[in-house]
Motif scaffolding. Structure first.
Motif, mmCIF file in Angstrom:
data_model
loop_
_atom_site.group_PDB
_atom_site.id
_atom_site.type_symbol
_atom_site.label_atom_id
_atom_site.label_comp_id
_atom_site.label_asym_id
_atom_site.label_seq_id
_atom_site.Cartn_x
_atom_site.Cartn_y
_atom_site.Cartn_z
ATOM 1 N N PRO A 1 1.468 15.289 -20.600
ATOM 2 C CA PRO A 1 2.894 15.615 -20.645
ATOM 3 C C PRO A 1 3.257 16.200 -22.008
ATOM 4 N N PRO B 1 5.858 1.352 -27.474
ATOM 5 C CA PRO B 1 4.435 1.530 -27.224
ATOM 6 C C PRO B 1 3.831 2.404 -28.334
ATOM 7 N N ILE C 1 7.989 11.645 -25.325
ATOM 8 C CA ILE C 1 7.108 12.157 -24.277
ATOM 9 C C ILE C 1 7.918 12.329 -23.000
ATOM 10 N N ARG D 1 7.539 12.951 -19.250
ATOM 11 C CA ARG D 1 6.566 12.983 -18.151
ATOM 12 C C ARG D 1 7.221 13.489 -16.871
ATOM 13 N N SER E 1 7.673 12.438 -13.565
ATOM 14 C CA SER E 1 7.514 11.102 -13.014
ATOM 15 C C SER E 1 7.245 11.135 -11.534
ATOM 16 N N VAL F 1 9.703 8.785 -22.394
ATOM 17 C CA VAL F 1 9.232 7.570 -23.054
ATOM 18 C C VAL F 1 8.953 7.891 -24.516
ATOM 19 N N ARG G 1 6.672 6.812 -28.092
ATOM 20 C CA ARG G 1 5.523 6.093 -28.644
ATOM 21 C C ARG G 1 5.532 6.232 -30.153
#
Lengths: 75, 397
Positions: free
Chosen positions: A11, A36, A57, A59, A61, A69, A71
């Protein structure tokens, strides 16, 4: 060298600006270390990402249209 | 106004877009409305509201034990998976581990799968012309000496004689000179090459050394990638109706293959999640875990397991930036609570170590509270309810 970001499993990764980061952290009421993690050596990481940066990020889905999300970059 | 790919009027779009539904469900609503041209805006609104109510209703509630629900939802169908390691000759006659062993291998995050394989997609003319596709095959598949010609030993002269097959050499794009050179480099002997004949022998005449050389010769990879023992080429129809060649390999070397000319580095995958992690990063590894677990279940007709459970598993496994296994060496073993760890596996070791190090259990989690007989902090166990001492008049505030 292969361009990793072109692969369909990867992604989109972008570095999150500080202002946006504050917004995210206050929305979820967490510290950045609760996010995360992603390794600094990760193949999909943008080149100028450093330890302590937060990566956004996006993605594709399986359950909704797009999922965002975050990280935290760690050693 | 959002662009919608369905034939519905603007008012309908407005009422549907107004709901709290994800894109996928909105599209489903549009599709339904498209098939009912006589539905009024009020009908559309009612439908959208009903779908929304149902959607909101089925969302996970706060304090829901999602992990436990996932574990049960994967565990129950897991009992119906095949338990043997039998390889099912699936796609293109390549043996792939299926069923329970494969699922265990995935959640254990084994370094290498039992049967590593890759699906190699090709780009441009490599994907459409058989000749070109074969070029890629020879660059991937490990070519050993026996594929190139005959090997014989001449005991009288203490020589190994190789007679190469010229057609095979041309086909696999390697010359007799190259073969001789590779032998010299790998075995440290001097060779005599004459056309397609190559000869060499041990320095000192020794029968044992001679046999040793032949053994070593058989192991040399002359062309291709050492790890990949076999490549199957298949012509497959793609989603858009066009046909292209796809390679399936036995053995995997994901990083090396991505670099080879003609390989489409945007679609090629392998079944080793660690190789994907190494080459494409943790997010791709997460995708691969979901994809692989989902396929493993679907292969056995258990595709009614909701993908959210598998997504949760993949999220947990990739949470700290590395692939962690589920189980006592991974996620369960890194739990904070001694009692929770002891309840999982190797009870005595955990209790003993905890005693030696003087560990303290805060009793925050579920397992440890069940053990000591306290209410767990989940669902209704985590909210305090008190009888109201104030009158009904103040409740409306």
């Amino acid at each position: 060298m292969v361009d990793v970001s072109k692969h369909e499993l990867v992604p989109e990764h972008t570095i999150l600006e500080d202002d946006d980061l504050e917004e995210v952290l206050s929305e979820y009421d967490i510290d950045r270390t609760d996010l995360p993690k992603i390794k600094r050596t990760d193949a999909a990481l943008p080149d100028d990402a450093e330890i302590g940066d937060v990566i956004k990020i996006v993605r594709d889905s399986r359950t909704t249209d797009q999922a965002v999300v975050y990280r935290l970059v760690v050693e | 106004m959002t662009e919608v790919a369905f034939d519905v009027d603007d008012d309908t779009i407005a009422v549907v877009e107004d709901t709290d539904l994800p894109r996928r469900l909105k599209d489903n609503v549009y599709e339904e409305l498209e098939g009912r041209p006589d539905a009024t805006v009020e009908d559309a609104d009612e439908l959208a509201k009903a779908v929304e109510a149902r959607y909101v209703d089925t969302r996970v509630e706060p304090l829901d034990p999602v992990g436990t629900v996932s574990a049960q939802s994967i565990g129950e169908p897991g009992t119906q998976l095949t338990m043997n390691t039998f390889h099912y000759a699936g796609v293109a006659e390549i043996d792939v581990t299926q069923g329970l062993p494969r699922l265990i291998e995935l959640v254990d995050a084994r370094k290498t799968p039992d049967t590593p394989m890759m699906t190699v997609y090709l780009e441009d003319e490599y994907a459409t012309e058989r000749e070109k596709a074969h070029e890629v095959v020879w660059n991937i598949e490990a070519t050993k000496i026996l594929a190139l010609g005959d090997v014989s030993t001449n005991v009288a002269d203490m020589r190994v004689q190789i007679s190469l097959n010229q057609d095979t050499l041309t086909e696999r794009m390697i010359t007799a000179e190259e073969v001789a050179e590779i032998i010299e480099d790998n075995l440290g002997v001097s060779t005599v090459q004459n056309g397609t004949e190559i000869q060499f022998g041990p320095e000192e005449p020794s029968y044992r050394d001679l046999l040793q050389l032949v053994e070593e010769l058989r192991d040399i990879t002359f062309k291709g990638i050492e790890e990949i023992s076999r490549v199957v080429i298949r012509r497959e129809e793609m989603d858009d109706g066009s046909e292209e060649f796809i390679l399936y390999t036995e053995g995997s070397a994901f990083g090396d293959v991505l670099e080879i000319e003609g390989v489409d580095a945007s679609r090629t995958t392998c079944n080793n999640i660690h190789e994907i992690h190494h080459n494409l990063g943790i997010e791709a590894a997460r995708e691969a875990i979901i994809e692989e677990t989902n396929n493993t279940l679907a292969e056995q007709g258990l595709d009614d397991v909701n993908v959210r459970h598998l997504m949760l598993v993949a999220d947990m496994m990739t949470n700290n930036g590395d692939i962690e296994s589920i189980g006592r060496h991974g996620i369960s073993g890194s739990k904070e609570s001694v009692l929770a760890r002891a309840a999982f596996e190797v009870t005595v070791n955990h209790l003993l170590n905890a005693a030696i190090h003087g560990e303290i259990d805060e009793l925050d989690g579920v397992t440890e509270n069940v053990i000591v007989g306290k209410p767990i902090k989940l669902g209704t166990g985590d909210v305090d309810l008190r009888m109201g001492s104030t009158g009904p008049s103040t409740q409306a505030d």
